[in-house]
Scaffold this motif. Structure first.
Motif, PDB file in Angstrom:
ATOM      1  N   GLU A  47       0.831  -1.200   0.000  1.00  0.00           N
ATOM      2  CA  GLU A  47       0.000   0.000   0.000  1.00  0.00           C
ATOM      3  C   GLU A  47       0.868   1.253   0.000  1.00  0.00           C
ATOM      4  O   GLU A  47       0.464   2.292  -0.509  1.00  0.00           O
ATOM      5  N   ALA A  90      -8.142  -2.620 -14.379  1.00  0.00           N
ATOM      6  CA  ALA A  90      -7.497  -1.723 -13.416  1.00  0.00           C
ATOM      7  C   ALA A  90      -8.379  -0.519 -13.137  1.00  0.00           C
ATOM      8  O   ALA A  90      -8.515  -0.079 -11.985  1.00  0.00           O
ATOM      9  N   ALA A  91      -8.996   0.026 -14.196  1.00  0.00           N
ATOM     10  CA  ALA A  91      -9.887   1.171 -14.011  1.00  0.00           C
ATOM     11  C   ALA A  91     -11.112   0.780 -13.187  1.00  0.00           C
ATOM     12  O   ALA A  91     -11.578   1.557 -12.333  1.00  0.00           O
ATOM     13  N   ARG A 120     -11.302  -1.642 -10.884  1.00  0.00           N
ATOM     14  CA  ARG A 120     -10.890  -1.815  -9.489  1.00  0.00           C
ATOM     15  C   ARG A 120     -10.694  -0.461  -8.806  1.00  0.00           C
ATOM     16  O   ARG A 120     -11.099  -0.280  -7.652  1.00  0.00           O
ATOM     17  N   ASP A 121     -10.058   0.467  -9.513  1.00  0.00           N
ATOM     18  CA  ASP A 121      -9.822   1.789  -8.929  1.00  0.00           C
ATOM     19  C   ASP A 121     -11.137   2.516  -8.650  1.00  0.00           C
ATOM     20  O   ASP A 121     -11.230   3.299  -7.697  1.00  0.00           O
ATOM     21  N   ARG A 122     -12.137   2.258  -9.460  1.00  0.00           N
ATOM     22  CA  ARG A 122     -13.418   2.937  -9.286  1.00  0.00           C
ATOM     23  C   ARG A 122     -14.213   2.357  -8.125  1.00  0.00           C
ATOM     24  O   ARG A 122     -14.931   3.082  -7.417  1.00  0.00           O
ATOM     25  N   THR A 150     -10.696   0.820  -2.741  1.00  0.00           N
ATOM     26  CA  THR A 150      -9.500   1.549  -2.337  1.00  0.00           C
ATOM     27  C   THR A 150      -8.280   0.658  -2.605  1.00  0.00           C
ATOM     28  O   THR A 150      -8.422  -0.567  -2.778  1.00  0.00           O
ATOM     29  N   PRO A 151      -7.064   1.231  -2.611  1.00  0.00           N
ATOM     30  CA  PRO A 151      -5.871   0.399  -2.802  1.00  0.00           C
ATOM     31  C   PRO A 151      -5.764  -0.724  -1.773  1.00  0.00           C
ATOM     32  O   PRO A 151      -5.359  -1.846  -2.113  1.00  0.00           O
ATOM     33  N   GLN A 156      -8.188  -3.499  -2.657  1.00  0.00           N
ATOM     34  CA  GLN A 156      -7.829  -4.233  -3.874  1.00  0.00           C
ATOM     35  C   GLN A 156      -6.923  -5.417  -3.580  1.00  0.00           C
ATOM     36  O   GLN A 156      -6.918  -6.401  -4.326  1.00  0.00           O
TER      37      GLN A 156
END
Length: 309
Positions: free
Chosen positions: A82, A289-290, A292-294, A297-298, A301
């Motif tokens: 993280e 990836a987009a 997951r990011d949407r 949170t990191p 994920q």
């Protein structure tokens, strides 16, 4: 340093690891007075939490070694992936400066640096070849881990920092060996397991009994739900077995778990749709990836791999 063994620790059958740690930054002379720096930013995954573990010193400001110090290190190391290891080191050192005097803090920082190097080496260590029963593979893995650890920590240090953890791991492997022995009649198997339990330290037995009480309580809650009972029925069961405050906390955990499952279900549906779109592997990877990011949170994920099989 003063060596002190004590406290319960998790079994040493697994270890946190990573690769590519940067070199440690040069240190100023520890004897020179240094102005206290502002607290480093806490990562999102630790926001609102209280650090696990502890750091203690003697009256003469010598670091006391016990398993709670490793738990404190591991609390901060849960954020590997993280944030950079340099940021983690800054957070650990700031925490130690707030808990200990200058001498003990310096000793603790040096110990943390060794612990990081050990974890890095452990990550790169080739796993034991899977031959024989799973208990034999795990026992060999534990032996190899302890041999590697001896390169970073002396015998007295290892006993003070990891003694209870090693004892618990050995006890778990002994139980597994009995459970996996096909030649044992069931009655004899249960007798040997009871004998192993009787040899455990009182603190380990109490911790196991406490954890099993929670398991049995949740099994009872699931039976109530399966029989058509309401969440109020579950709450009353938990409150009677523990306390109203504990029952409220468990209910909140249930709500958080239900919300997480709903988010995972939505993610899996959208993931399937993304992977069904035309495009090459790179396009799919970028779209995932987009997504997951949407949705996450990191820190969240890092949990997704378990749902992407």
């Amino acid at each position: 340093m003063t060596w002190m063994a004590g406290g319960a620790a998790a079994a040493a059958l697994a270890a946190v690891g990573w690769s590519g740690l940067p070199a440690a930054a040069p240190r100023a002379d520890a004897s020179a007075p240094v102005a206290r720096e502002a607290a480093p930013a806490v990562p999102a995954s630790l926001a609102g939490t209280t650090p696990d573990g502890a750091a203690h010193a003697t009256a003469g400001d010598a670091l006391v070694l016990d398993p709670s110090l490793i738990r404190l290190f591991d609390y901060w190391l849960t954020t590997v992936g993280e944030q950079p290891i340099g940021s983690i080191r800054s957070q650990v050192e700031h925490d130690l400066d707030g808990r200990l005097g200058p001498r003990a803090a310096r000793q603790a920082k040096e110990l943390f640096a060794r612990y990081v190097r050990f974890k890095e080496a452990l990550k790169s260590q080739r796993p034991a070849k899977p031959v024989g029963r799973s208990v034999d593979v795990l026992r060999e893995g534990l032996r190899r881990m302890q041999a590697l650890r001896a390169s970073y920590f002396g015998e007295a240090e290892s006993q003070a920092l990891f003694g209870p953890q090693d004892a618990e791991a050995s006890a778990a492997l002994a139980r597994m060996a009995v459970e996996q022995d096909p030649a044992l009649p069931e009655a004899q198997r249960q007798q040997r397991l009871a004998e192993l339990d009787a040899r455990l330290p009182a603190s380990v037995r109490e911790a196991r009994e406490a954890s099993m009480a929670v398991v049995h309580l949740e099994e009872a809650a699931q039976r109530i739900r399966a029989a058509g009972g309401s969440e109020d029925d579950v709450y009353r069961l938990r409150a009677a077995a523990t306390s109203p405050e504990a029952a409220n906390r468990l209910a909140e955990v249930d709500r958080e778990e239900a919300a997480w499952k709903a988010r995972i279900a939505a993610y899996q549906a959208q993931r399937g749709a993304v992977l069904a779109l035309p495009g090459d592997e790179a396009a799919h990877a970028s779209a995932m990836a987009a997504l997951r990011d949407r949705l996450f949170t990191p820190a969240e994920q890092r949990r997704l791999a378990a749902y992407e099989g």
